[in-house]
Design a protein around this motif. Structure first.
Motif, mmCIF file in Angstrom:
data_model
loop_
_atom_site.group_PDB
_atom_site.id
_atom_site.type_symbol
_atom_site.label_atom_id
_atom_site.label_comp_id
_atom_site.label_asym_id
_atom_site.label_seq_id
_atom_site.Cartn_x
_atom_site.Cartn_y
_atom_site.Cartn_z
ATOM 1 N N UNK A 12 14.048 -20.384 41.078
ATOM 2 C CA UNK A 12 14.786 -20.141 42.309
ATOM 3 C C UNK A 12 15.673 -21.349 42.606
ATOM 4 N N UNK A 13 16.971 -21.204 42.388
ATOM 5 C CA UNK A 13 17.956 -22.257 42.687
ATOM 6 C C UNK A 13 17.523 -23.618 42.132
ATOM 7 N N UNK A 14 17.139 -23.632 40.880
ATOM 8 C CA UNK A 14 16.635 -24.863 40.261
ATOM 9 C C UNK A 14 17.799 -25.763 39.843
ATOM 10 N N UNK A 15 17.744 -27.004 40.293
ATOM 11 C CA UNK A 15 18.763 -28.002 39.976
ATOM 12 C C UNK A 15 18.090 -29.251 39.423
ATOM 13 N N UNK A 16 18.707 -29.840 38.417
ATOM 14 C CA UNK A 16 18.253 -31.124 37.886
ATOM 15 C C UNK A 16 19.458 -32.036 37.746
ATOM 16 N N UNK A 17 19.389 -33.187 38.431
ATOM 17 C CA UNK A 17 20.484 -34.138 38.356
ATOM 18 C C UNK A 17 19.944 -35.542 38.159
ATOM 19 N N UNK A 25 22.376 -26.628 37.321
ATOM 20 C CA UNK A 25 22.953 -26.456 38.648
ATOM 21 C C UNK A 25 22.582 -25.107 39.264
ATOM 22 N N UNK A 26 21.554 -25.114 40.110
ATOM 23 C CA UNK A 26 21.152 -23.948 40.894
ATOM 24 C C UNK A 26 20.935 -22.702 40.041
ATOM 25 N N UNK A 61 15.184 -31.465 40.658
ATOM 26 C CA UNK A 61 15.668 -32.214 41.824
ATOM 27 C C UNK A 61 15.582 -31.358 43.077
ATOM 28 N N UNK A 62 15.734 -30.050 42.897
ATOM 29 C CA UNK A 62 15.560 -29.102 44.005
ATOM 30 C C UNK A 62 15.281 -27.725 43.423
ATOM 31 N N UNK A 63 14.800 -26.831 44.268
ATOM 32 C CA UNK A 63 14.487 -25.474 43.831
ATOM 33 C C UNK A 63 13.012 -25.288 43.526
ATOM 34 N N UNK A 64 12.659 -24.067 43.157
ATOM 35 C CA UNK A 64 11.268 -23.711 42.863
ATOM 36 C C UNK A 64 11.122 -23.141 41.466
ATOM 37 N N UNK A 212 23.871 -20.137 28.608
ATOM 38 C CA UNK A 212 24.153 -21.232 29.525
ATOM 39 C C UNK A 212 25.388 -22.011 29.088
ATOM 40 N N UNK A 213 26.098 -22.520 30.080
ATOM 41 C CA UNK A 213 27.264 -23.363 29.833
ATOM 42 C C UNK A 213 27.385 -24.357 30.974
ATOM 43 N N UNK A 214 27.389 -25.627 30.635
ATOM 44 C CA UNK A 214 27.584 -26.684 31.626
ATOM 45 C C UNK A 214 26.626 -26.579 32.800
ATOM 46 N N UNK A 215 25.372 -26.283 32.496
ATOM 47 C CA UNK A 215 24.335 -26.316 33.518
ATOM 48 C C UNK A 215 24.161 -25.065 34.340
#
Length: 361
Positions: A12-17, A25-26, A61-64, A212-215
């Motif tokens: 769910x809207x998983x982001x890693x930075x 990205x989300x 970094x965010x999301x579930x 996937x492409x660019x996150x």
């Protein structure tokens, strides 16, 4: 109850930075129980990072990240009930096949009888009965790969994560293992999430492919749908071989589209879905959908050109045809269709309107 509620994996809207650098990205993704899903993309697209977050090796970094409905953020890898198969197999060289396969069961403090039964079942699943006393150095590459698979499935995880496990094998063995992996997955009815940069692997084994492409997720769906109806120029170029032709103007015409290419040529397109809302800037034509027209044939999308290059690949022949000063189209043809036709020959090409796929960039 929604599909997400009964899914083995739900992102769910998983982001890693890392600082200002966003790797994933989300991303949102639902993997139903028992599905074989491949996460496909070029190096650096974020696919391995996504797998590592599901496994628990990296925290988002965010999301579930939910596994069978339970949020796993903050839960260590060993508590997630996930099996892992790596690119290098990571077998213990000082342990026999049986001891390697038993390792996860011992870590779970299973009884001796449960361990013996689990090892026997896992080895039977990967067709390695009778190999219990051999060491990894005594095995072929394919046998090592199957041992790593047996070790991962022996503790009966809810999900199996595979990170490019066939990349170290030679071509023929890799092709054979594709079939075997899919058969094992179907026999176990286990959820497989498979990371690869090899589009043929993903297309051959998967129920669903996530490109996937660019996150971000560029497209997801059944392999046949992604191949036949790519959502973007990136997907069309990455999945299979394509003619990507620049489009200068687009005109709607009785449910079809008239595409004027750069250089003045026109093609009629009959897209499987409604025309893109955004401006069409490219069209995609698969080489196998480009045919030689019969003498005197009259139909839509007939192009005249001169053969520039021919490459014989045994099962078929790749032919490049210059149809204008600025446009070369590649065709994939059976060898018999080129009898008496050589480099420099003038030919006519026929392309069905349904084979011309309009794309936005």
């Amino acid at each position: 109850m929604s599909s997400a509620d009964i899914a083995d994996i739900h992102l769910v809207d998983v982001t890693k930075s890392y600082g200002s650098h966003v790797v994933v990205n989300k991303i949102s993704l639902v993997v139903p129980r028992g599905e074989f899903v491949s996460i496909l993309g070029p190096s650096g697209c974020g696919k391995t990072t996504t797998l590592n977050m599901v496994a628990g090796f990296q925290e988002p970094s965010s999301g579930e990240i939910r596994i069978r409905g339970e949020n796993q953020v903050g839960v260590p890898p060993e508590k997630r009930n996930i099996g892992l198969v790596f690119q290098n197999y990571a077998l213990f060289p000082h342990m026999t096949v049986g001891e390697n396969v038993a390792f996860g069961l011992k870590m779970k403090r299973k009884s001796r009888a449960e361990i013996e039964d689990g090892v026997r079942r896992a080895l039977r699943s990967v067709h390695l009965e009778g190999y219990e006393t051999r060491y990894p150095k005594e095995l072929s590459g394919g046998q090592q790969q199957r041992t790593a698979l047996a070790r991962a499935i022996a503790p009966q995880p809810s999900v199996l994560l595979l990170d490019e496990p066939l990349s170290n094998l030679d071509l023929k063995l890799r092709e054979a293992m594709r079939i075997e992996l899919k058969e094992i997955q179907q026999a176990l009815a286990m959820t497989f999430v498979y990371v690869t940069h090899d589009q043929e692997e993903a297309m051959a084994m998967s129920d669903r492919v996530v490109v996937m492409s660019r996150g971000v997720v560029a497209q997801e769906g059944r392999p046949v749908d992604i191949y036949q109806n790519p959502a973007s120029a990136f997907v069309a170029d990455f999945i299979g071989k394509s003619n990507l032709l620049a489009v200068k103007e687009t005109e709607k015409l009785n449910g079809q589209l008239r595409l004027t290419l750069t250089g003045g040529l026109t093609l009629i397109a009959q897209p499987a879905t409604s025309a893109p809302a955004a401006k069409v800037e490219l069209c995609c034509i698969r080489p196998e959908n480009v045919q030689l027209a019969a003498p005197g044939e009259i139909s839509e999308n007939l192009l005249t050109g001169r053969i520039d290059k021919v490459v014989n690949l045994g099962a078929h022949v790749d032919v490049w045809v210059d149809v204008s000063k600025d446009c070369t189209i590649k065709a994939q043809l059976p060898l018999r269709r080129l009898e008496g036709v050589n480099v420099g020959s003038d030919v006519r090409l026929r392309i069905e309107p349904k084979a011309v796929q309009p794309l936005t960039v």
